[in-house]
Structure formats: structure tokens, C-alpha cells
Design a protein around this motif. Sequence first.
Motif, PDB file in Angstrom:
ATOM      1  N   LEU A 142       0.828  -1.211   0.000  1.00 25.83           N
ATOM      2  CA  LEU A 142       0.000   0.000   0.000  1.00 25.83           C
ATOM      3  C   LEU A 142       0.860   1.258   0.000  1.00 25.83           C
ATOM      4  O   LEU A 142       0.532   2.240  -0.687  1.00 25.83           O
ATOM      5  N   LEU A 172       2.299   1.543  -3.449  1.00 24.47           N
ATOM      6  CA  LEU A 172       1.221   1.944  -4.336  1.00 24.47           C
ATOM      7  C   LEU A 172       0.979   3.454  -4.253  1.00 24.47           C
ATOM      8  O   LEU A 172       0.826   4.120  -5.277  1.00 24.47           O
ATOM      9  N   ARG A 206       1.438   6.100  -7.293  1.00 27.20           N
ATOM     10  CA  ARG A 206       0.318   6.970  -7.688  1.00 27.20           C
ATOM     11  C   ARG A 206       0.733   8.437  -7.654  1.00 27.20           C
ATOM     12  O   ARG A 206       0.347   9.224  -8.525  1.00 27.20           O
ATOM     13  N   ILE A 256       1.095  -0.081 -11.167  1.00 29.29           N
ATOM     14  CA  ILE A 256       0.023   0.193 -10.206  1.00 29.29           C
ATOM     15  C   ILE A 256      -1.058  -0.878 -10.324  1.00 29.29           C
ATOM     16  O   ILE A 256      -1.525  -1.418  -9.322  1.00 29.29           O
ATOM     17  N   GLY A 257      -1.440  -1.202 -11.550  1.00 25.89           N
ATOM     18  CA  GLY A 257      -2.450  -2.242 -11.759  1.00 25.89           C
ATOM     19  C   GLY A 257      -1.998  -3.589 -11.234  1.00 25.89           C
ATOM     20  O   GLY A 257      -2.777  -4.320 -10.610  1.00 25.89           O
ATOM     21  N   GLU A 311      -2.149  -3.475  -7.417  1.00 25.68           N
ATOM     22  CA  GLU A 311      -3.547  -3.524  -6.965  1.00 25.68           C
ATOM     23  C   GLU A 311      -4.085  -4.941  -7.056  1.00 25.68           C
ATOM     24  O   GLU A 311      -4.833  -5.382  -6.171  1.00 25.68           O
ATOM     25  N   ASP A 312      -3.704  -5.669  -8.086  1.00 28.15           N
ATOM     26  CA  ASP A 312      -4.136  -7.069  -8.226  1.00 28.15           C
ATOM     27  C   ASP A 312      -3.516  -7.948  -7.147  1.00 28.15           C
ATOM     28  O   ASP A 312      -4.124  -8.924  -6.706  1.00 28.15           O
ATOM     29  N   CYS A 361      -5.607  -7.041  -3.916  1.00 31.39           N
ATOM     30  CA  CYS A 361      -7.000  -7.497  -3.979  1.00 31.39           C
ATOM     31  C   CYS A 361      -7.219  -8.250  -5.279  1.00 31.39           C
ATOM     32  O   CYS A 361      -7.712  -7.681  -6.259  1.00 31.39           O
TER      33      CYS A 361
END
Length: 68
Positions: free
Chosen positions: A10, A13, A17, A55-56, A59-60, A63
Motif C-alpha cells: 500500500l 502503491l 500513484r 500500479i495495476g 492492486e491485483d 486485492c
Amino acid sequence: MTAEEERELLALLERLRQEHRDLDVAIQALQDMPGSDQLQLARFKKRKLQLRDRIGFIEDQICPDIIA
């Protein structure tokens, strides 16, 4: 995934971002300048796409989509 690993992802991430948002600003500023450096603009856009992909991926990891 442990809670510590998730916190680290996180944090990473959020840094990615922020860099993505910063590149948005830099790209816009460069495009607004007359006689802007097209090579630098292309590099910024390429880096922004790389960040979006990373980032994608992260994120995968945090979650994942689980097909029921």
C-alpha cells in the motif's frame, strides 16, 4: 499475504500513484511550453504508462480478482 506485506504494498502503491500524478503535471506543463522537447515528453509518457501497469499489478496483488 501478511499484514506487513500488505502495508508495504500500500505504501509503494501510494508512492507510485503520486509519481503518476506528478508526471501528469509535468507532461501538461511541457505540452503548454512553446518549442517543448518532444523526446522528453515521450519519455515522460512512457514512464507514466509503465507506472500505470505497475500500479495495476500491485492492486491485483493486494486485492486479486477471484472467479467464483
